[in-house]
Design a protein around this motif. Structure first.
Motif, PDB file in Angstrom:
ATOM      1  N   ARG B 103       0.825  -1.209   0.000  1.00 47.18           N
ATOM      2  CA  ARG B 103       0.000   0.000   0.000  1.00 47.18           C
ATOM      3  C   ARG B 103       0.859   1.259   0.000  1.00 47.18           C
ATOM      4  O   ARG B 103       1.986   1.243   0.503  1.00 47.18           O
ATOM      5  CB  ARG B 103      -0.880   0.019   1.267  1.00 47.18           C
ATOM      6  N   ASP B 104       0.279   2.330  -0.531  1.00 52.46           N
ATOM      7  CA  ASP B 104       0.860   3.674  -0.350  1.00 52.46           C
ATOM      8  C   ASP B 104       2.251   3.852  -0.950  1.00 52.46           C
ATOM      9  O   ASP B 104       3.123   4.470  -0.345  1.00 52.46           O
ATOM     10  CB  ASP B 104       0.901   4.037   1.150  1.00 52.46           C
ATOM     11  N   ASP B 221     -12.066  -7.969  -0.185  1.00 50.71           N
ATOM     12  CA  ASP B 221     -10.919  -8.121   0.731  1.00 50.71           C
ATOM     13  C   ASP B 221      -9.872  -7.029   0.473  1.00 50.71           C
ATOM     14  O   ASP B 221      -9.369  -6.388   1.406  1.00 50.71           O
ATOM     15  CB  ASP B 221     -10.232  -9.487   0.516  1.00 50.71           C
ATOM     16  N   GLY B 224     -11.054  -3.770   1.552  1.00 52.73           N
ATOM     17  CA  GLY B 224     -11.139  -3.795   3.011  1.00 52.73           C
ATOM     18  C   GLY B 224      -9.802  -3.436   3.647  1.00 52.73           C
ATOM     19  O   GLY B 224      -9.751  -2.824   4.719  1.00 52.73           O
ATOM     20  N   LEU B 225      -8.715  -3.809   2.967  1.00 54.71           N
ATOM     21  CA  LEU B 225      -7.376  -3.484   3.480  1.00 54.71           C
ATOM     22  C   LEU B 225      -6.933  -2.071   3.110  1.00 54.71           C
ATOM     23  O   LEU B 225      -5.893  -1.603   3.557  1.00 54.71           O
ATOM     24  CB  LEU B 225      -6.349  -4.488   2.954  1.00 54.71           C
ATOM     25  N   ARG B 227      -8.945   0.454   3.744  1.00 54.58           N
ATOM     26  CA  ARG B 227      -9.839   1.287   4.536  1.00 54.58           C
ATOM     27  C   ARG B 227      -9.145   2.568   5.001  1.00 54.58           C
ATOM     28  O   ARG B 227      -7.921   2.613   5.109  1.00 54.58           O
ATOM     29  CB  ARG B 227     -10.342   0.499   5.744  1.00 54.58           C
ATOM     30  N   TYR B 228      -9.946   3.572   5.255  1.00 56.89           N
ATOM     31  CA  TYR B 228      -9.455   4.884   5.707  1.00 56.89           C
ATOM     32  C   TYR B 228      -8.601   5.583   4.669  1.00 56.89           C
ATOM     33  O   TYR B 228      -7.790   6.415   4.976  1.00 56.89           O
ATOM     34  CB  TYR B 228      -8.672   4.776   7.024  1.00 56.89           C
ATOM     35  N   ARG B 229      -8.727   5.186   3.416  1.00 56.27           N
ATOM     36  CA  ARG B 229      -8.038   5.921   2.357  1.00 56.27           C
ATOM     37  C   ARG B 229      -9.068   6.493   1.373  1.00 56.27           C
ATOM     38  O   ARG B 229      -8.737   6.806   0.247  1.00 56.27           O
ATOM     39  CB  ARG B 229      -7.071   4.998   1.621  1.00 56.27           C
TER      40      ARG B 229
END
Lengths: 451, 451
Positions: B103-104, B221, B224-225, B227-229
């Protein structure tokens, strides 16, 4: 790390640079030393995941200390631009007196005391004089020359400061560094250590010219522009006190004589990086590094785990009247060592299960122990996730979902330097594997503050 | 950008790579084209700040499109590791089915429609199969191969996805990109445009294998991982609609025939990057780029400024009874073009002054006009700061402090890639120059949300 994937110029050179690099005696010497370390840890150096680890470590360390061979003047020359200012009686602006501050440069450096990378948020400024300014990117590039060495925070700040004072000859230079060093848990007994701080943080500064005195009004302007970064004069470490509060490896106890082969190997790595292992800053480094790396072998977790997993985790006496629920234990602390780079990765583990029973009070600490058991090894995150799932499944009824969220030091402290990136992995066993709704429910229950 | 400061291997090669690069016909052709552009903008190409601009632009563009010459297989080969999974009937984990998501990842790419860099927050995942996983850093490196090309967001996502599907041969690959393209204000009349959005943002996805269908439970899924983005299925652009909502240069009107020399020059840059200026994605690009860059010359701000500065800014009728105060106008919008790299920089300007009078209602818009007037040129931030101070000083009573906070595209879209860094500059005139308390008071009044 495959061939051809690091430098910007590889595409033109057809890999010959990489080939040269592989054959250089310094690279080979570091590889040999890493093989000694791996073998001393009881690892098979021909195992697929480890076969190229000595090369990867050599490459990372040589790249991470390339600053020793770089020259400030090569970077600054040709990047000083004439820029009009204003007369001194009128004020300060442009090329005569207008403060220039580059904020929030993400760098990493290598701790001279333990050879682990540490993160640096660098703020560097100067007051132009002589009607000239320097290209902004040079403030980053020059800071990086000194970051890419074996360092401690205060010396890093001082060296950046002196380099700009000599290179730009401005009225003054100021450097503020927010440094974070990973702080491993107490290896002797990580299970007792759940409130452990993950980071040692220090804030250091260095100033020259009009910033030389810490009470100079120029510092007030500089810090005024760093507002909202938790930085003020009082929070900056005094320039002599940093050493004591920094690298946690300094508190490690002595290592056993049986490890002397490993210590010799690390001293040889230092020499291959062009450093004298006898200079005073490095004299304890081989011991510190060996002490740190052997924690991923020595700890007596094995015994403790077998003991823990004999404890029944769930309330005895299953009742047919209680409904099954998706339950979870979140934010279990994770520490591990990447087997590809011998660098730490760390983060959080979340475990979901389907059960009609609550975990008993000892349950969470047993799960935390299992995470530490599998973490304190040379690992990859994918394997770790599977192993945790397989270990907890029989204890939790067989229907298990494990999410691991981790920051990998190797993602920031080598060529790609992806600050802020992190990796999530999932393992699902039993009913979670074919029940998307159960997976979603568990994922939604993971707190937002997680990483 | 001095010699020797870009690649990791320069230190060994004694600068010969840089020298070769300077002499390559593609580099020279881009330099010639940039000289045409600068001269058409009325600039003196021998002026110190611009003398090396053609080389810097050539270097940045060639580096920023180096992905055309890189091969996925060179990166992935040697980085596929055997990793045990679990039996399918038991679940999914490790090398057989356990989702891996990095991520990111901060990347940048070049917009094929206007040649400006755009920022990418990249999230890339895959579901391993065949008992093997890929080294985590390769997910970043391979994504970067496709980012370092002329791109649009959806094609970038698709190409990353296809590359992993072919390179790793997993059960599925998913890519989500959060892309941000700079959105310049309405050049015709920036003064009327204070609520202008600085960014065009799009969210795109691409999936293959078990992620091919957008309603696959695997996507649940994956998201879901994330989230908050601010990412969910509904907010992801449909895979055909992105083009219309993306590069703002598409809405530019036609350029005058007198600019045809500039258009030809940009077409020659595209050819020097190995691209066919006639392929359909690039056919409008030279026009878009020229239209964009000429805004830093064409705008009729000059006339408007002289008009604005005739307006009295302060209430007429100075009274001796009213006490002098430090007053300020903060968060004035800034756009400019870095003369060293022909890349935008943007941010906020804060102006402090000492006066017994309030600004009249037109005051803020006049200050904003002055900022735009000095911004819409080839600039460096240090000069811009001084010029704003010198222009506003006579209007505001002579005691003036100007703070400019700006993000420089050249700090992220070239070798150093310092995402998140930004630059603050100060100019002080009159009493601010020797009154630290006044400076501090003004700095403390700058709102925290500023950049």
């Amino acid at each position: 790390m495959g061939a051809l994937d690091e430098g910007h110029y590889d595409l033109k050179l057809g890999g010959s640079v990489e080939l040269d690099f592989e054959q250089e005696p310094e690279t080979i010497a570091i590889e040999d030393a890493v093989k000694v370390l791996l073998q001393s840890l009881g690892e098979d150096i021909n195992r697929e995941g480890l076969r190229k680890t000595p090369f990867r470590v050599a490459k990372a360390l040589r790249e991470g200390t390339r600053g020793y061979k770089q020259k400030v003047k090569d970077i600054i020359q040709g990047a000083l631009f004439p820029e009009a200012g204003v007369e001194n009686r009128v004020g300060q602006a442009g090329g005569s007196g207008g403060l220039v501050l580059v904020r929030d440069l993400d760098l990493y450096s290598y701790c001279e005391s333990c050879l682990l990378p540490f993160q640096v948020k660098c703020h560097v400024g100067y007051i132009p004089s002589g009607q000239r300014v320097v290209g902004l990117s040079k403030l980053s590039r020059v800071a990086d020359i000194f970051a890419k060495r074996l360092q401690d925070p205060q010396r890093l700040a001082n060296e950046i400061c002196v380099a700009f004072q000599h290179g730009i000859k401005p009225t003054g230079v100021a450097v503020v560094l927010q440094c974070s060093h990973i702080h491993f848990p107490n290896f002797e007994s990580p299970f007792l250590d759940s409130n452990h701080q993950r980071w040692v943080k220090v804030l250091v500064s260095s100033g020259s010219g009009s910033f030389e005195k810490q009470d100079s009004p120029m510092w007030v302007d500089f810090l005024g522009l760093l507002r909202y970064r938790d930085i003020d004069l009082d929070s900056i470490c005094s320039r002599t006190s940093v050493k004591d509060s920094w690298c946690p490896s300094r508190s490690f106890c002595k290592i056993e004589p049986s490890r002397s082969g490993m210590v010799t190997a690390v001293a040889s790595i230092l020499r291959s990086l062009g450093q004298d292992p006898c200079r005073k800053e490095l004299v304890g480094t081989p011991n510190h590094f060996v002490r740190w790396v052997t924690n991923f072998k020595d700890s007596n977790l094995e015994m403790e785990l077998s003991e823990f997993t004999r404890i029944p985790l769930r309330t005895i006496g299953r009742s047919m009247n209680i409904k099954e629920h998706i339950r979870s234990e979140v934010n279990l602390s994770l520490w591990s060592l990447c087997e590809h780079h011998l660098l730490p990765f760390y983060g959080l583990v979340h475990i979901g299960y389907i059960s009609d029973e609550e975990l008993n009070p000892k349950g969470k600490s047993v799960l935390q122990s299992i995470v530490h058991f599998h973490g304190f090894k040379l690992q990859v995150q994918e394997r770790l996730t599977r192993q945790i799932a397989e270990t907890v499944a029989p204890l939790l009824g067989g229907d298990v979902m494990v999410v691991v969220e981790a920051n990998h030091t190797c993602m920031i402290s080598r060529g790609i330097e992806k600050f802020g990136s992190n990796t999530a992995t999932i393992a699902v066993l039993g009913r979670f594997s074919n029940d998307p709704a159960a997976r979603t429910k568990f994922l939604q229950g993971i707190p937002s503050c997680s990483l």
